[in-house]
Structure formats: structure tokens, C-alpha cells
Design a protein around this motif. Structure first.
Motif, PDB file in Angstrom:
ATOM      1  N   ASP A  93       0.821  -1.204   0.000  1.00  0.00           N
ATOM      2  CA  ASP A  93       0.000   0.000   0.000  1.00  0.00           C
ATOM      3  C   ASP A  93       0.861   1.264   0.000  1.00  0.00           C
ATOM      4  OD1 ASP A  93      -2.377   1.295  -0.124  1.00  0.00           O
ATOM      5  OD2 ASP A  93      -2.873   1.113   2.005  1.00  0.00           O
ATOM      6  N   TYR A  94       1.988   1.233   0.731  1.00  0.00           N
ATOM      7  CA  TYR A  94       2.859   2.422   0.799  1.00  0.00           C
ATOM      8  C   TYR A  94       3.917   2.410  -0.295  1.00  0.00           C
ATOM      9  CZ  TYR A  94       0.620   3.860   5.106  1.00  0.00           C
ATOM     10  OH  TYR A  94      -0.306   4.284   6.010  1.00  0.00           O
ATOM     11  N   ASP A  95       3.930   1.393  -1.154  1.00  0.00           N
ATOM     12  CA  ASP A  95       4.890   1.289  -2.260  1.00  0.00           C
ATOM     13  C   ASP A  95       6.326   1.535  -1.771  1.00  0.00           C
ATOM     14  OD1 ASP A  95       5.878   0.933  -4.762  1.00  0.00           O
ATOM     15  OD2 ASP A  95       4.942   2.693  -5.669  1.00  0.00           O
ATOM     16  N   LEU A  96       6.722   0.709  -0.823  1.00  0.00           N
ATOM     17  CA  LEU A  96       8.053   0.829  -0.227  1.00  0.00           C
ATOM     18  C   LEU A  96       9.143   0.793  -1.309  1.00  0.00           C
ATOM     19  CD1 LEU A  96       9.790   0.689   2.470  1.00  0.00           C
ATOM     20  CD2 LEU A  96       9.828  -1.784   2.082  1.00  0.00           C
ATOM     21  N   GLY A  97      10.044   1.755  -1.246  1.00  0.00           N
ATOM     22  CA  GLY A  97      11.104   1.859  -2.263  1.00  0.00           C
ATOM     23  C   GLY A  97      11.975   0.620  -2.370  1.00  0.00           C
ATOM     24  N   LEU A  98      12.197  -0.056  -1.257  1.00  0.00           N
ATOM     25  CA  LEU A  98      13.066  -1.235  -1.279  1.00  0.00           C
ATOM     26  C   LEU A  98      12.321  -2.536  -1.611  1.00  0.00           C
ATOM     27  CD1 LEU A  98      15.547  -0.546   1.658  1.00  0.00           C
ATOM     28  CD2 LEU A  98      16.051  -0.628  -0.774  1.00  0.00           C
ATOM     29  N   PHE A  99      11.039  -2.418  -1.884  1.00  0.00           N
ATOM     30  CA  PHE A  99      10.275  -3.583  -2.353  1.00  0.00           C
ATOM     31  C   PHE A  99      10.505  -3.678  -3.864  1.00  0.00           C
ATOM     32  CE2 PHE A  99       6.220  -5.224  -4.161  1.00  0.00           C
ATOM     33  CZ  PHE A  99       6.189  -6.460  -3.550  1.00  0.00           C
ATOM     34  N   ILE A 124      12.592   4.661 -18.311  1.00  0.00           N
ATOM     35  CA  ILE A 124      11.205   5.034 -17.983  1.00  0.00           C
ATOM     36  C   ILE A 124      10.968   4.942 -16.467  1.00  0.00           C
ATOM     37  CG2 ILE A 124       8.780   4.307 -18.262  1.00  0.00           C
ATOM     38  CD1 ILE A 124       9.645   3.432 -21.183  1.00  0.00           C
ATOM     39  N   ASP A 125      11.539   3.932 -15.844  1.00  0.00           N
ATOM     40  CA  ASP A 125      11.382   3.731 -14.398  1.00  0.00           C
ATOM     41  C   ASP A 125      11.965   4.910 -13.613  1.00  0.00           C
ATOM     42  OD1 ASP A 125      10.613   2.199 -12.150  1.00  0.00           O
ATOM     43  OD2 ASP A 125      12.661   1.475 -11.896  1.00  0.00           O
ATOM     44  N   VAL A 126      13.092   5.435 -14.088  1.00  0.00           N
ATOM     45  CA  VAL A 126      13.761   6.538 -13.378  1.00  0.00           C
ATOM     46  C   VAL A 126      13.094   7.882 -13.700  1.00  0.00           C
ATOM     47  CG1 VAL A 126      15.929   7.846 -13.227  1.00  0.00           C
ATOM     48  CG2 VAL A 126      15.974   5.344 -13.168  1.00  0.00           C
ATOM     49  N   ASN A 127      12.807   8.129 -14.987  1.00  0.00           N
ATOM     50  CA  ASN A 127      12.317   9.456 -15.403  1.00  0.00           C
ATOM     51  C   ASN A 127      10.795   9.613 -15.348  1.00  0.00           C
ATOM     52  OD1 ASN A 127      14.887  10.707 -15.953  1.00  0.00           O
ATOM     53  ND2 ASN A 127      15.063   9.201 -17.609  1.00  0.00           N
ATOM     54  N   LYS A 128      10.088   8.520 -15.231  1.00  0.00           N
ATOM     55  CA  LYS A 128       8.621   8.511 -15.070  1.00  0.00           C
ATOM     56  C   LYS A 128       7.884   9.472 -16.014  1.00  0.00           C
ATOM     57  CE  LYS A 128       8.940   7.045 -10.275  1.00  0.00           C
ATOM     58  NZ  LYS A 128       9.328   5.709 -10.688  1.00  0.00           N
ATOM     59  N   GLU A 137       1.804   9.174  -8.794  1.00  0.00           N
ATOM     60  CA  GLU A 137       1.243  10.219  -7.923  1.00  0.00           C
ATOM     61  C   GLU A 137      -0.101   9.793  -7.340  1.00  0.00           C
ATOM     62  OE1 GLU A 137       2.737  13.020  -6.816  1.00  0.00           O
ATOM     63  OE2 GLU A 137       4.505  12.183  -7.841  1.00  0.00           O
ATOM     64  N   ILE A 138      -0.985   9.254  -8.198  1.00  0.00           N
ATOM     65  CA  ILE A 138      -2.318   8.825  -7.715  1.00  0.00           C
ATOM     66  C   ILE A 138      -2.154   7.683  -6.699  1.00  0.00           C
ATOM     67  CG2 ILE A 138      -4.546   7.785  -8.380  1.00  0.00           C
ATOM     68  CD1 ILE A 138      -4.187   9.253 -11.126  1.00  0.00           C
ATOM     69  N   GLY A 139      -1.159   6.817  -6.947  1.00  0.00           N
ATOM     70  CA  GLY A 139      -0.912   5.684  -6.054  1.00  0.00           C
ATOM     71  C   GLY A 139      -0.557   6.103  -4.621  1.00  0.00           C
ATOM     72  N   LYS A 140      -0.090   7.366  -4.475  1.00  0.00           N
ATOM     73  CA  LYS A 140       0.271   7.847  -3.125  1.00  0.00           C
ATOM     74  C   LYS A 140      -0.964   8.235  -2.317  1.00  0.00           C
ATOM     75  CE  LYS A 140       4.725   9.725  -4.611  1.00  0.00           C
ATOM     76  NZ  LYS A 140       5.380  10.959  -5.094  1.00  0.00           N
ATOM     77  N   LEU A 141      -2.085   8.450  -3.017  1.00  0.00           N
ATOM     78  CA  LEU A 141      -3.315   8.870  -2.332  1.00  0.00           C
ATOM     79  C   LEU A 141      -3.943   7.694  -1.598  1.00  0.00           C
ATOM     80  CD1 LEU A 141      -4.893  10.933  -5.284  1.00  0.00           C
ATOM     81  CD2 LEU A 141      -3.519  11.822  -3.381  1.00  0.00           C
ATOM     82  N   SER A 142      -4.646   8.030  -0.549  1.00  0.00           N
ATOM     83  CA  SER A 142      -5.295   6.984   0.247  1.00  0.00           C
ATOM     84  C   SER A 142      -6.362   6.256  -0.596  1.00  0.00           C
ATOM     85  CB  SER A 142      -5.884   7.656   1.494  1.00  0.00           C
ATOM     86  OG  SER A 142      -7.050   7.045   1.877  1.00  0.00           O
TER      87      SER A 142
END
Ligand code: MG
Length: 197
Positions: A93-99, A124-128, A137-142
Motif C-alpha cells: 500500500d505504501y509502495d516501499l522503495g526497497l520492495f 522510464i522507471d527513473v524518469n517517469k 502520484e495517484i498511487g500515493k493517495l489513500s
């Protein structure tokens, strides 16, 4: 009577189901094609957008990509609905960077188009670009989880972009071959002798 489960799908069915699944998760094929178009436009002018869109359709017709799209989007949805037990619920859910399991999906999709496919995915992964950034960005929303979707979409774009590059190179090679075949080998020899004089 038990119905036999449907396990095998045709390419047409996989394209249709993938299109519907991606759209239900907020992604249009045109948005993926645009990333491929922009990435290849750095190297080649006037790429037909349709070639990028056709390439995206080609990538989502592969059986392993079908499985990744169907599985990855379901993992995201289940995380949004808090259906996982234990630590993985919050990690997803929090999209942990190390996952990194989401990147593994992406790398494996991009691997269909070799090393260049994978380096294009890294870019693409780095520059999004475009929809990848929007998903992130939307994924960060609750209530939203795009942990797997952003990598899947980025990897489809990377594979499509690499396919476009390969088709362009093949076209150039065939044109060069046509030019060579216009001359008889003796004409070429005569020409080289004349220039030497
Ligand atoms: Mg991710």
C-alpha cells in the motif's frame, strides 16, 4: 456439475481482456504508446504514432505479459481493499522503495525485447514520463495502490519502444539492400575504377 475452468486464452482474447483491465485501472493504450513514441523520437524523426500503438497491442498479446497484467493489477486492487494479511499489506500500500517484486515484473516484460528493452525500461522507471508519473502520484493517495501497475505500464512502453526501433532499423536495412541491388556488381567495379582514375 462442475464447469471446467478456462485457462487458455487466444491472443485476441488476451488483448481484449488486457485492454479492459488496464482501462479499469485508469490506463489507455494510447498513453502507453505516447511514452514509446517520445522515447524513440529522440533517435528518429516522424515516427508514425500508429506504429507505437500497434506495438503496444503486440506486447499485450503475449501470454506471459497477459499473466503479469492480470496478476499485478489484482495485487494492487487487493492491497487497496486491505485484503492482504501481515506486513506485506502496508509494504504494498505504501509502495516501499526497497520492495522490488514490482520491478521484477517490469524487467521480465521488458526482457521480451532483450537488453535494449530492459535499459529502455530503466530509463522510464527513473524518469517517469506521462502516465507512469500520473500512476505514481495517484498511487500515493489513500485508497489507491499502483505499486505493480506503474512498472507494468512502463515496461510495456519500453518493449513497444524497442519494437519500434527494431522495425525502423529493418526498414533502413531493406532500403540499403534495395539500393545495392539496383547495381550490377560489374557496374560497381567500373564505377570504382573510374573514381580511382
Ligand atoms: Mg512500482
Amino acid at each position: 456439475m462442475n464447469q471446467k475452468p478456462k485457462l487458455i486464452y487466444t491472443q485476441e482474447e488476451m488483448i481484449k481482456l488486457n485492454k479492459e483491465t488496464l482501462l479499469a485501472r485508469g490506463v489507455k493504450l494510447e498513453q502507453i504508446a505516447l511514452i514509446a513514441y517520445d522515447q524513440q523520437s529522440k533517435y528518429t524523426k516522424d515516427i508514425p504514432f500508429q506504429l507505437c500503438l500497434d506495438s503496444v497491442e503486440k506486447i499485450i498479446s503475449y501470454r506471459d505479459v497477459f499473466h503479469y497484467i492480470q496478476l499485478g493489477t489484482e495485487i494492487d486492487r487487493l492491497a487497496e481493499e486491505h485484503q492482504f494479511r501481515g506486513p506485506i499489506q502496508d509494504i504494498l500500500d505504501y509502495d516501499l522503495g526497497l520492495f522490488g517484486a514490482d520491478e521484477t515484473f517490469g524487467l521480465d516484460i521488458a526482457r521480451n525485447y532483450g537488453t535494449i528493452g530492459q535499459t529502455n525500461f530503466g530509463d522510464i522507471d527513473v524518469n517517469k514520463p506521462g502516465i507512469v508519473n500520473e500512476l505514481n502520484e495517484i498511487g500515493k493517495l489513500s485508497g489507491h495502490c499502483h505499486t505493480f501497475l506503474d512498472d507494468i505500464v512502463g515496461a510495456i512502453a519500453a518493449a513497444a519502444s524497442t519494437r519500434v526501433a527494431q522495425i525502423i532499423n529493418e526498414t533502413i536495412a531493406l532500403e540499403n539492400l534495395d539500393n545495392v541491388l539496383k547495381y550490377d556488381i560489374f557496374d560497381l567495379l567500373k564505377k570504382s575504377k573510374a573514381t580511382k582514375k
